[in-house]
Write a protein that holds these residues in place. Structure first.
Motif, PDB file in Angstrom:
ATOM      1  N   ILE A 155       1.082  -1.114   0.016  1.00  0.00           N
ATOM      2  CA  ILE A 155      -0.079  -0.029   0.053  1.00  0.00           C
ATOM      3  C   ILE A 155       0.769   0.856  -0.221  1.00  0.00           C
ATOM      4  O   ILE A 155       0.495   1.952  -0.743  1.00  0.00           O
ATOM      5  N   GLY A 156       1.357   1.378   0.579  1.00  0.00           N
ATOM      6  CA  GLY A 156       2.974   2.344   0.981  1.00  0.00           C
ATOM      7  C   GLY A 156       3.456   2.821  -0.875  1.00  0.00           C
ATOM      8  O   GLY A 156       3.988   4.040  -0.594  1.00  0.00           O
ATOM      9  N   ASP A 157       3.573   1.542  -1.052  1.00  0.00           N
ATOM     10  CA  ASP A 157       4.569   1.589  -2.465  1.00  0.00           C
ATOM     11  C   ASP A 157       3.285   2.284  -3.235  1.00  0.00           C
ATOM     12  O   ASP A 157       3.853   2.839  -4.539  1.00  0.00           O
ATOM     13  N   ALA A 158       2.145   1.540  -3.860  1.00  0.00           N
ATOM     14  CA  ALA A 158       1.611   2.169  -3.882  1.00  0.00           C
ATOM     15  C   ALA A 158       0.927   4.026  -4.267  1.00  0.00           C
ATOM     16  O   ALA A 158       1.088   4.712  -5.462  1.00  0.00           O
ATOM     17  N   ILE A 159       1.175   4.265  -3.253  1.00  0.00           N
ATOM     18  CA  ILE A 159       0.793   6.035  -2.943  1.00  0.00           C
ATOM     19  C   ILE A 159       2.175   6.531  -3.252  1.00  0.00           C
ATOM     20  O   ILE A 159       2.529   7.682  -3.648  1.00  0.00           O
ATOM     21  N   LYS A 160       3.619   5.817  -3.286  1.00  0.00           N
ATOM     22  CA  LYS A 160       4.855   6.231  -4.051  1.00  0.00           C
ATOM     23  C   LYS A 160       4.413   6.550  -5.039  1.00  0.00           C
ATOM     24  O   LYS A 160       5.861   7.716  -5.956  1.00  0.00           O
ATOM     25  N   ILE A 161       4.038   5.492  -5.735  1.00  0.00           N
ATOM     26  CA  ILE A 161       3.900   5.753  -7.451  1.00  0.00           C
ATOM     27  C   ILE A 161       3.199   6.793  -7.426  1.00  0.00           C
ATOM     28  O   ILE A 161       3.354   7.415  -8.440  1.00  0.00           O
ATOM     29  N   ILE A 162       1.717   7.124  -6.909  1.00  0.00           N
ATOM     30  CA  ILE A 162       1.203   7.340  -6.829  1.00  0.00           C
ATOM     31  C   ILE A 162       1.773   9.663  -7.255  1.00  0.00           C
ATOM     32  O   ILE A 162       1.666  10.154  -7.587  1.00  0.00           O
ATOM     33  N   VAL A 163       2.597   9.469  -5.869  1.00  0.00           N
ATOM     34  CA  VAL A 163       3.111  10.939  -5.859  1.00  0.00           C
ATOM     35  C   VAL A 163       4.394  11.000  -6.325  1.00  0.00           C
ATOM     36  O   VAL A 163       4.333  12.299  -7.107  1.00  0.00           O
ATOM     37  N   ALA A 164       4.729  10.373  -7.262  1.00  0.00           N
ATOM     38  CA  ALA A 164       6.636   9.858  -8.119  1.00  0.00           C
ATOM     39  C   ALA A 164       5.510  10.733  -9.497  1.00  0.00           C
ATOM     40  O   ALA A 164       6.594  11.598 -10.158  1.00  0.00           O
ATOM     41  N   VAL A 165       4.047  10.045  -9.670  1.00  0.00           N
ATOM     42  CA  VAL A 165       3.638  10.415 -11.059  1.00  0.00           C
ATOM     43  C   VAL A 165       2.888  11.804 -11.209  1.00  0.00           C
ATOM     44  O   VAL A 165       3.394  12.527 -12.067  1.00  0.00           O
ATOM     45  N   ILE A 166       2.706  12.197  -9.708  1.00  0.00           N
ATOM     46  CA  ILE A 166       2.632  13.774  -9.992  1.00  0.00           C
ATOM     47  C   ILE A 166       3.776  14.482  -9.676  1.00  0.00           C
ATOM     48  O   ILE A 166       3.621  15.253 -10.865  1.00  0.00           O
ATOM     49  N   LEU A 167       4.917  14.343  -8.270  1.00  0.00           N
ATOM     50  CA  LEU A 167       5.912  14.952  -9.192  1.00  0.00           C
ATOM     51  C   LEU A 167       6.819  15.133  -9.932  1.00  0.00           C
ATOM     52  O   LEU A 167       6.942  15.547 -10.338  1.00  0.00           O
ATOM     53  N   GLY A 168       6.679  13.399 -10.320  1.00  0.00           N
ATOM     54  CA  GLY A 168       7.594  12.951 -11.897  1.00  0.00           C
ATOM     55  C   GLY A 168       7.563  14.171 -12.962  1.00  0.00           C
ATOM     56  O   GLY A 168       7.915  14.779 -13.375  1.00  0.00           O
ATOM     57  N   THR A 169       5.956  13.784 -13.420  1.00  0.00           N
ATOM     58  CA  THR A 169       5.475  14.854 -14.249  1.00  0.00           C
ATOM     59  C   THR A 169       5.880  16.104 -14.537  1.00  0.00           C
ATOM     60  O   THR A 169       6.104  16.547 -15.131  1.00  0.00           O
ATOM     61  N   GLN A 170       5.796  16.825 -12.728  1.00  0.00           N
ATOM     62  CA  GLN A 170       5.382  18.434 -13.250  1.00  0.00           C
ATOM     63  C   GLN A 170       7.692  18.499 -13.096  1.00  0.00           C
ATOM     64  O   GLN A 170       7.598  19.989 -13.941  1.00  0.00           O
ATOM     65  N   LEU A 171       8.430  17.820 -12.629  1.00  0.00           N
ATOM     66  CA  LEU A 171       9.509  17.722 -12.994  1.00  0.00           C
ATOM     67  C   LEU A 171      10.183  17.871 -14.421  1.00  0.00           C
ATOM     68  O   LEU A 171      10.498  17.971 -14.528  1.00  0.00           O
ATOM     69  N   ASN A 172       9.176  17.164 -14.666  1.00  0.00           N
ATOM     70  CA  ASN A 172       9.522  16.581 -16.134  1.00  0.00           C
ATOM     71  C   ASN A 172       8.881  18.009 -17.197  1.00  0.00           C
ATOM     72  O   ASN A 172      10.217  18.273 -18.070  1.00  0.00           O
ATOM     73  N   LYS A 173       7.665  18.040 -16.686  1.00  0.00           N
ATOM     74  CA  LYS A 173       7.416  19.977 -17.628  1.00  0.00           C
ATOM     75  C   LYS A 173       8.629  20.871 -17.186  1.00  0.00           C
ATOM     76  O   LYS A 173       8.776  21.410 -18.612  1.00  0.00           O
ATOM     77  N   ARG A 174       8.942  21.026 -15.823  1.00  0.00           N
ATOM     78  CA  ARG A 174       9.672  22.103 -15.666  1.00  0.00           C
ATOM     79  C   ARG A 174      10.885  21.573 -15.827  1.00  0.00           C
ATOM     80  O   ARG A 174      11.828  23.073 -16.545  1.00  0.00           O
ATOM     81  N   LEU A 175      12.107  20.750 -16.581  1.00  0.00           N
ATOM     82  CA  LEU A 175      13.449  20.441 -16.970  1.00  0.00           C
ATOM     83  C   LEU A 175      13.017  20.177 -18.132  1.00  0.00           C
ATOM     84  O   LEU A 175      14.368  19.782 -19.138  1.00  0.00           O
ATOM     85  N   ALA A 176      11.473  20.307 -19.558  1.00  0.00           N
ATOM     86  CA  ALA A 176      11.786  19.819 -20.039  1.00  0.00           C
ATOM     87  C   ALA A 176      12.579  21.152 -21.060  1.00  0.00           C
ATOM     88  O   ALA A 176      13.531  20.120 -22.017  1.00  0.00           O
ATOM     89  N   HIS A 177      13.089  22.393 -21.089  1.00  0.00           N
ATOM     90  CA  HIS A 177      14.129  23.009 -22.185  1.00  0.00           C
ATOM     91  C   HIS A 177      15.511  22.259 -21.390  1.00  0.00           C
ATOM     92  O   HIS A 177      16.076  23.180 -22.286  1.00  0.00           O
ATOM     93  N   LEU A 178      15.544  21.732 -20.590  1.00  0.00           N
ATOM     94  CA  LEU A 178      16.845  21.542 -20.316  1.00  0.00           C
ATOM     95  C   LEU A 178      17.737  19.907 -21.421  1.00  0.00           C
ATOM     96  O   LEU A 178      18.858  20.327 -21.963  1.00  0.00           O
ATOM     97  N   ASP A 179      16.922  19.364 -21.887  1.00  0.00           N
ATOM     98  CA  ASP A 179      17.246  18.875 -23.628  1.00  0.00           C
ATOM     99  C   ASP A 179      18.206  17.557 -22.623  1.00  0.00           C
ATOM    100  O   ASP A 179      19.211  17.277 -23.196  1.00  0.00           O
ATOM    101  N   LEU A 180      17.839  17.361 -21.129  1.00  0.00           N
ATOM    102  CA  LEU A 180      18.222  15.915 -20.549  1.00  0.00           C
ATOM    103  C   LEU A 180      18.678  14.485 -21.602  1.00  0.00           C
ATOM    104  O   LEU A 180      18.307  14.227 -21.149  1.00  0.00           O
TER     105      LEU A 180
END
Length: 180
Positions: A155-180
């Protein structure tokens, strides 16, 4: 200098290694299991979002090396070779599979469901490897070890996946200009 070894790329790898080193030690002991609840898996998922599969793997390798050489970056602010070869060391090594597979799926950019499938697949390999190692170390059967070291954390890992999707998607949007 080629894009592959740019200072910017090395800085992002180092930054994500630092995120791992900061979040992974934060843990809560679980009385029914020798494996604590840790933010390490969340940090692994965030690393997978930010970095390409190979770069994410490099970041986790650096993290594991830092911990192996004694820096207190593993759960409970522990470190050292004894932690890596101890009962929960297989889960730490399993982070390599989790980050690489998660990042591979995430960077295919096929959508959130695909991201989640990648994270679950990577974590399943981590669970299998860690549980096999724990079983060997503790002389317990695989199913007993699975019930002790994996089931309480689903259950805790499922919650971590949800949090990661939310935060990770936002991080990707903000870092997209870096072309990593």
């Amino acid at each position: 200098m080629s894009k592959t070894f740019s200072v910017q790329k090395m800085a992002i790898i180092a930054l994500m290694t630092a995120v791992l080193c900061i979040l992974a030690p934060i843990s809560i002991p679980v009385f029914i299991s020798p494996v604590p609840i840790s933010l390490g898996v969340l940090a692994i998922y965030l690393t997978a979002y930010v970095l390409s599969p190979v770069d994410a793997l490099i970041s986790v390798i650096i993290f594991i090396l830092l911990g192996t050489f004694g820096l207190p970056v593993f759960s409970g602010y522990s470190g050292g070779l004894s932690k890596l070869v101890g009962p929960t060391g297989g889960y730490i090594i399993g982070f390599l599979f989790t980050v690489y597979i998660s990042s591979l799926f995430i960077h295919m950019k096929k959508g959130i469901i695909f991201d989640v499938i990648g994270m679950i697949t990577g974590l399943a390999l981590c669970y299998i490897l860690g549980t096999i190692w724990f079983s060997y170390q503790q002389g317990k059967g695989f199913i007993a070890s699975l019930l002790l070291c994996v089931v309480p954390f689903l259950i805790g890992d499922a919650i971590k996946i949800i949090v990661a999707v939310i935060l990770g998607t936002q991080l990707n949007k903000r870092l997209a200009h870096l072309d990593l």
